[in-house]
Design an enzyme around this catalytic site. Structure first.
Site, short mmCIF file in Angstrom:
data_model
loop_
_atom_site.label_atom_id
_atom_site.label_comp_id
_atom_site.label_asym_id
_atom_site.label_seq_id
_atom_site.Cartn_x
_atom_site.Cartn_y
_atom_site.Cartn_z
N VAL A 89 0.70 -1.14 -0.11
CA VAL A 89 -0.11 0.04 -0.10
C VAL A 89 0.87 1.25 0.09
O VAL A 89 0.33 2.23 -0.17
CB VAL A 89 -0.93 0.14 1.18
CG1 VAL A 89 -2.08 -1.26 1.18
CG2 VAL A 89 -0.07 0.02 2.34
N LYS A 141 3.90 1.83 2.23
CA LYS A 141 4.19 2.24 3.63
C LYS A 141 5.87 2.84 3.50
O LYS A 141 6.13 3.81 3.85
CB LYS A 141 4.21 1.22 4.82
CG LYS A 141 2.98 0.90 4.78
CD LYS A 141 2.82 -0.21 5.97
CE LYS A 141 3.47 -1.53 5.66
NZ LYS A 141 2.82 -2.29 4.29
N GLU A 151 -19.85 -18.65 -19.11
CA GLU A 151 -19.47 -17.39 -19.12
C GLU A 151 -20.77 -16.41 -19.41
O GLU A 151 -20.73 -15.56 -18.73
CB GLU A 151 -18.22 -17.01 -19.83
CG GLU A 151 -17.07 -17.79 -19.42
CD GLU A 151 -16.67 -17.57 -18.02
OE1 GLU A 151 -16.97 -16.45 -17.42
OE2 GLU A 151 -16.05 -18.50 -17.38
N ASP A 153 -17.39 -20.75 -8.12
CA ASP A 153 -18.37 -19.90 -7.98
C ASP A 153 -19.14 -20.33 -6.90
O ASP A 153 -19.51 -19.82 -6.14
CB ASP A 153 -19.56 -19.74 -9.26
CG ASP A 153 -18.44 -19.52 -10.59
OD1 ASP A 153 -17.62 -18.49 -10.43
OD2 ASP A 153 -18.73 -20.07 -11.56
#
Length: 626
Positions: free
Chosen positions: A200, A202, A420, A497
């Site tokens: 992130v 730091k 899909e 799924d």
């Protein structure tokens, strides 16, 4: 080259040893027979000793039959005079001029070589490759001190964390003008802890502080304190703060502080103190001991704040603990603009769409996306990075490499396409669902196909309708298989799924209180959120556990039946889209919707929703600030 240097040193040492051995052995006649002194006298009395030579209290002689003998002369012996009386020819050699050198080489050279090897090994163990290191510098800190040359990263290179940057600016301003903050009796924080998930930013933020602050910046990693020798880590902590006091005002940055700051718990109940615990104790003492008026601020970074020792986090040590979250969609857009500065982007590249297509990505992930896109474009011989290169890079990072050599039969390919399209039709028909972006049946990594959605904005809170809509979309693939191939044609493609849908339903019932039957009860909790999170269950009765399972099953079955109804209602339209998908392998949302509308299907979610205008909002904020 280090190994060549070591080999060269050992060759020199071996050469000296061979030379000393030759010098020692070269002065000795190995053909002479060792003979006792009384035997020599007996040979002289019998007239069998022809002549002798005396050198360095060693007597060598030749008998009348040509045999060579050798013996040592005891101290104070009158052997020489007695041989002369017997008529033996005696020759006494004068000491040679260089005998002292030979004696030195033979006596002291091995000792000196051993001492030299020992010093060399000690220097290597203590970091002898560094010209500033010494043989016994174990306790010296390995911190890097930036005084004149600071990292080139500044706060302009940090995006997606405006609130954190404001906190950092306050620290930098204090170091530049401490009187401004002290006039009302306030004191600066002794320590600031940055924590958040890996990637992130730091460490990047700490480098930006070094680039902005006009004070020395001392950087060290938590693992640099850990050594196999007890007491070395504590000594390095002391040396680190001594160095900081010499360069005050300054900033100390400790990266990955969890390597040395883990919580002291019930591990050492026997009373033993390991090296890490002693190092932590010394760090606590040093942070509690220095005066803030000296202008020393400690900044640390970690992605595991849950395992840090409470004494390290109390006020007076790390006064401020700043959480750096994953960037939202606007933050991702700003981060992409920063990393795109040195990239040649084509006019068709829309960073806002890229930001929407990368939910959950950190700054490091986004930098990797643009880097992968640049490599892909260069591999294809392009002059600019195009939008398709960035989309392919996102697919490679999220799903893996494209498996071009994978052989799929036409029947399997058709089933993948229907699967899909089941997801795609649900994303278009479920109210409030994320906008469909594209559908692909090109296998990547473990996935045989993909249906990609673009959230218009990151959501931080979800209601029951949002979560139930996600379950409906996840059920779309399995439902399409059953509608078009029957129950016997259901495949294993819906494994992931069903896992995600089941986990989502369990969270709705047992964590978020979204079931009327179970009520507002939380019987599961998430621990360790910074490494993906681990869901654990609290102790509950078997009856309640059974009711939760039944409620979850009810939600999933209901969602599956509703999904089948929607797929069945648009069966012919889906068949037409699948026919086109088998030809193109990848279709955009606009292409899918166009075919659906030709068959009378009115979608409830448009492909492109109202896009956020990041640039305009940023300009508005700047105008307000002015």
């Amino acid at each position: 080259m280090q190994w060549m240097k070591s080999i060269f040193i050992w060759v020199i040492i071996l050469g000296f040893m061979v030379l000393a051995f030759n010098l020692f052995e070269g002065n000795r006649d190995t053909s002479a027979v060792k003979t006792p002194v009384n035997t020599v006298l007996q040979l002289a009395e019998e007239g069998k000793l022809k002549e002798v030579k005396i050198k360095d209290n060693v007597l060598t002689g030749i008998t009348t039959d040509g045999q060579k003998i050798e013996t040592g002369i005891p101290p104070g012996s009158d052997l020489t005079s007695r041989l002369i009386e017997k008529g033996v020819k005696v020759e006494v050699a004068t000491p040679e001029h260089g005998s002292w050198l030979m004696t030195f080489l033979i006596s002291w050279l091995p000792i000196l070589l051993f001492i030299g090897i020992w010093i060399y090994m000690m220097r290597q163990m203590s970091g002898g490759a560094n010209p500033n290191s010494r043989a016994f510098s174990f306790g010296k800190s390995r911190a890097k001190v930036y005084i004149d040359e600071k990292p080139k990263v500044t706060l302009q290179d940090v995006a997606g964390m405006e609130e954190v940057k404001e906190e950092v600016k306050e620290i930098i301003e204090y170091l530049k003008d401490p009187v401004k903050f002290q006039r009302l009796g306030g004191r600066p924080p002794k320590g600031v802890l940055f924590y958040g998930e890996p990637g992130v930013g730091k460490t990047l933020l700490a480098k930006a502080i070094a680039g902005e602050a006009h004070v020395p910046f001392i950087s060290v990693s938590g693992s640099d304190f850990v050594e196999m020798f007890v007491g070395v880590g504590a000594a390095r902590v002391r040396d680190l703060f001594d160095t900081a006091k010499k360069h005050a005002p300054c900033i100390i940055f400790i990266d990955e502080i969890d390597a040395v700051g883990r919580s002291r718990g019930a591990i050492n109940l026997g009373g033993g103190h390991d090296e890490r615990e002693q190092t932590l104790n010394q760090l606590l003492v040093e942070m509690d001991g220095f005066d803030t008026s000296e202008g020393i601020i400690v900044i640390a970074a970690t992605n595991r704040p849950d395992i840090l020792d409470p004494a390290l986090l109390r006020p007076g040590r790390f006064d401020r603990q700043i959480y750096i979250p994953r960037p939202d969609v606007k933050g991702r857009y700003e981060i992409l603009k920063v990393h795109a500065r040195d990239k040649k982007l084509a006019p068709n590249v829309d960073l806002e769409i890229v930001a929407r297509a990368t939910p959950g990505f950190t700054g490091a992930d986004l930098e990797n996306v643009l880097n992968e896109a640049a490599l892909l474009a260069a591999r294809k011989g392009k002059e600019f990075i195009e939008m398709e290169d960035i989309e392919e890079a996102i697919d490679r990072i999220t799903m893996g490499l494209e498996r071009k050599g994978m052989v799929i039969s036409q029947k399997e390919k058709e089933k993948i396409a229907y699967h899909e399209m089941g997801h795609a039709i649900m994303s278009l028909m479920v109210p409030g669902s994320d906008a469909l972006h594209k559908v692909s049946i090109i296998p990547r990594g473990m996935a045989l196909g993909v249906t990609q959605q673009l959230p218009i904005d990151d959501k931080h809170m979800y209601d029951r309708q949002d979560l139930y809509g996600r379950i409906l979309t996840l059920m779309g693939g399995r439902a399409a298989e059953e509608v078009f191939y029957g129950k016997e044609g259901i495949t294993t493609g819906a494994e992931n799924d069903l896992q995600r849908a089941t986990e989502l339903a369990y969270r709705m019932v047992s964590m978020w209180g979204m079931s009327e039957r179970i009520g507002p009860i939380a019987v599961r909790r998430t621990v360790n959120p910074f490494l993906g999170g681990i869901t654990t269950s609290v102790d509950i009765s078997e009856e309640l556990r059974r009711e939760i399972d039944e409620e979850v099953k009810k939600i999933l079955i209901k969602a599956y039946e509703e999904t089948k109804e929607i797929v069945l209602a648009h069966k012919e339209a889906i068949r037409a889209v699948v026919k086109r998908l088998l030809e193109k392998e990848t279709m955009s949302c606009e292409e899918v919707v166009e075919i659906l509308r030709l068959h009378g299907v009115e979608v409830k979610n448009e492909c492109k929703k109202e896009e956020f205008k990041v640039q305009e909002k940023q300009e508005e904020k700047e105008e307000v600030a002015k």
